[in-house]
Design an enzyme around this catalytic site. Structure first.
Site, short mmCIF file in Angstrom:
data_model
loop_
_atom_site.label_atom_id
_atom_site.label_comp_id
_atom_site.label_asym_id
_atom_site.label_seq_id
_atom_site.Cartn_x
_atom_site.Cartn_y
_atom_site.Cartn_z
N LYS A 1 3.92 -14.48 5.14
CA LYS A 1 4.26 -15.45 4.09
C LYS A 1 5.78 -15.47 4.01
O LYS A 1 6.39 -15.27 2.95
CB LYS A 1 3.60 -14.99 2.76
CG LYS A 1 3.71 -15.97 1.63
CD LYS A 1 2.67 -17.07 1.66
CE LYS A 1 2.90 -18.06 0.53
NZ LYS A 1 2.05 -19.26 0.61
N TYR B 1 0.82 -1.22 0.00
CA TYR B 1 0.00 0.00 0.00
C TYR B 1 0.85 1.27 0.00
O TYR B 1 0.30 2.37 0.04
CB TYR B 1 -0.93 0.03 1.22
CG TYR B 1 -2.11 -0.89 1.08
CD1 TYR B 1 -1.94 -2.27 1.03
CD2 TYR B 1 -3.40 -0.39 1.00
CE1 TYR B 1 -3.01 -3.12 0.91
CE2 TYR B 1 -4.48 -1.23 0.88
CZ TYR B 1 -4.28 -2.60 0.84
OH TYR B 1 -5.36 -3.44 0.71
N ASP C 1 -1.88 -18.30 3.97
CA ASP C 1 -2.83 -19.19 3.28
C ASP C 1 -3.41 -20.21 4.26
O ASP C 1 -4.63 -20.44 4.30
CB ASP C 1 -2.18 -19.88 2.07
CG ASP C 1 -0.71 -20.24 2.26
OD1 ASP C 1 -0.17 -19.93 3.35
OD2 ASP C 1 -0.12 -20.85 1.36
N ASP D 1 -5.95 -6.55 5.21
CA ASP D 1 -7.15 -6.11 4.50
C ASP D 1 -7.98 -7.32 4.08
O ASP D 1 -9.20 -7.39 4.31
CB ASP D 1 -6.71 -5.30 3.27
CG ASP D 1 -7.87 -4.58 2.62
OD1 ASP D 1 -8.88 -4.34 3.31
OD2 ASP D 1 -7.78 -4.25 1.43
#
Ligand code: NAD
Length: 348
Positions: free
Chosen positions: A171, A124, A205, A229
């Site tokens: 991740k 972002y 995930d 988000d």
């Protein structure tokens, strides 16, 4: 003394939700003076920018704002006003609670999750460019300072609110440097809370699957911006959807309270959209301003009204935005009457 609060109604369904929420917050009896300012596409012609300086000045002056959603053009046009506002005011923590509400049909009954999303960097940061005609790059920024700051916010929130565990979501198996630094920063901060607040981490995930299968295992989640988000919308889906998901953007000097959802343009102006998310964002604002009892009272009234069957279309009901707000206002005043009645005060 009345509290001066900046009110940004937003666009799409924003203005009608803002009006409903303003009426509800006025009915708490706390006393607000609303400084109404506009941002977004509607002010572009007049000010040449969707986020005029006087809007930022108003929030800085008042320290608090309540904000409806603002439309962001997709793939072209101005950058998101919502993101620009968070960056300009240093609103580094995005707090998004997801709690089940009785009366709302969903797959789970007892979800109680707190999503803490880093709000200023990651993908972002808005640094992207084309590489020739057929490729594009977006730069993902992760810093130790911002990661430790958000991790500390999550742990402090856990301590202050009697929560038991913080889970860092990342991740780092693939993005070993950027997400690796986020995880390392969370571990550093977690060490300061050892023995008080449990700490663990999950790959994003796997986290999504676990939240869908067994949300009760999780408590406070801390995530970099983009995962935060996405996972907060997932969490909203576990408790009845975007219509009931509130949020707060908190910085050292100012705080902006806004729902997780966007401007839902197809429902604009129809008195249909659910104001619960913005009203519950208002309850988060009451807590921030130091009115925990009033916030509890407002949240309890929202829950009662929904459990009693007055709901908007998204929850299967037929109440309009304003009717739903009327029911909350009425609920607040009958609670007032009950708490000041001779029976309630013990003078039988
Ligand atoms: P959205 O959240 O506006 O709407 C998605 C769907 O969710 C709607 O079509 C509707 O079915 C439902 N919904 C959302 N809010 C609801 C409510 N209060 N009551 C009942 N149903 C509701 O998401 P989108 O369509 O992806 O985004 C529309 C615009 O909003 C985009 O321009 C986007 O950039 C912007 N946006 C703004 C913010 C913000 O202001 N902070 C946040 C997200 C999206």
């Amino acid at each position: 003394m009345a509290h001066r609060v900046t009110l940004i109604p937003g666009d799409g369904i924003g203005p009608e939700l803002a009006e409903a929420t303003r009426r509800v917050l006025d009915a708490t009896g706390i006393g607000f003076e609303w400084e109404v300012v506009d941002a977004g596409q509607g002010v572009m012609d007049e000010y040449g920018t969707p986020l005029p300086d006087h809007v930022l000045e108003s929030i800085k002056r008042n320290g608090v704002a309540l904000k409806g959603p603002i439309t962001t053009p997709i793939g072209e046009g101005f950058r998101s006003v919502n993101v620009a506002l968070r960056q300009a005011l240093g609103l580094y923590a995005n707090l998004r609670p997801a709690r089940s509400i009785r009366g709302i049909e969903s797959r789970y009954e007892d979800v109680d999750l707190i999503i803490v999303r880093e709000n200023t960097e990651d993908l972002y940061a808005g640094i992207e460019h084309r590489v020739g005609p057929d490729a594009a790059e977006s730069i993902k920024i992760i810093t130790r300072a911002a990661s430790e700051r958000i991790a500390r916010f999550a742990f402090e929130y856990a301590v202050a609110n009697g929560r038991r565990k913080v889970t860092a979501v990342h991740k780092a198996n693939i993005m070993k440097l950027s997400d690796g630094l986020f995880l390392e920063s969370c571990r550093t901060v977690a060490a300061d809370y050892d023995g008080r607040i449990e700490f663990e981490d999950r790959i994003v995930d796997n986290m999504c699957m676990q939240l869908v299968q067994k949300p009760e295992l999780y408590d406070v989640l801390v995530l970099p911006n983009l995962y935060g988000d996405i996972v907060s919308d997932l969490a909203a889906g576990l408790v009845g959807g975007l219509g009931v998901a509130p949020g707060a953007n908190i910085g050292a000097e100012a705080a902006v309270f806004e729902p997780v959802h966007g401007s839902a343009p197809k429902y604009a102006g129809q008195n249909k959209a659910n104001p619960t998310a913005l009203i519950l964002s208002g309850a988060l604002m009451l807590r921030h301003l130091g009115y925990p009892a009033e916030a509890d009272r407002l949240e309890a009234t929202v829950r009662e009204v929904i459990a009693g069957g007055t709901t908007t279309y998204d929850l299967g009901g037929s109440a309009g935005t304003s009717q739903f707000a009327d029911a909350i206002v009425e609920g607040l005043s009958s609670r007032d009457a009950a708490s000041t009645s001779p029976a309630a005060s013990g003078a039988r």
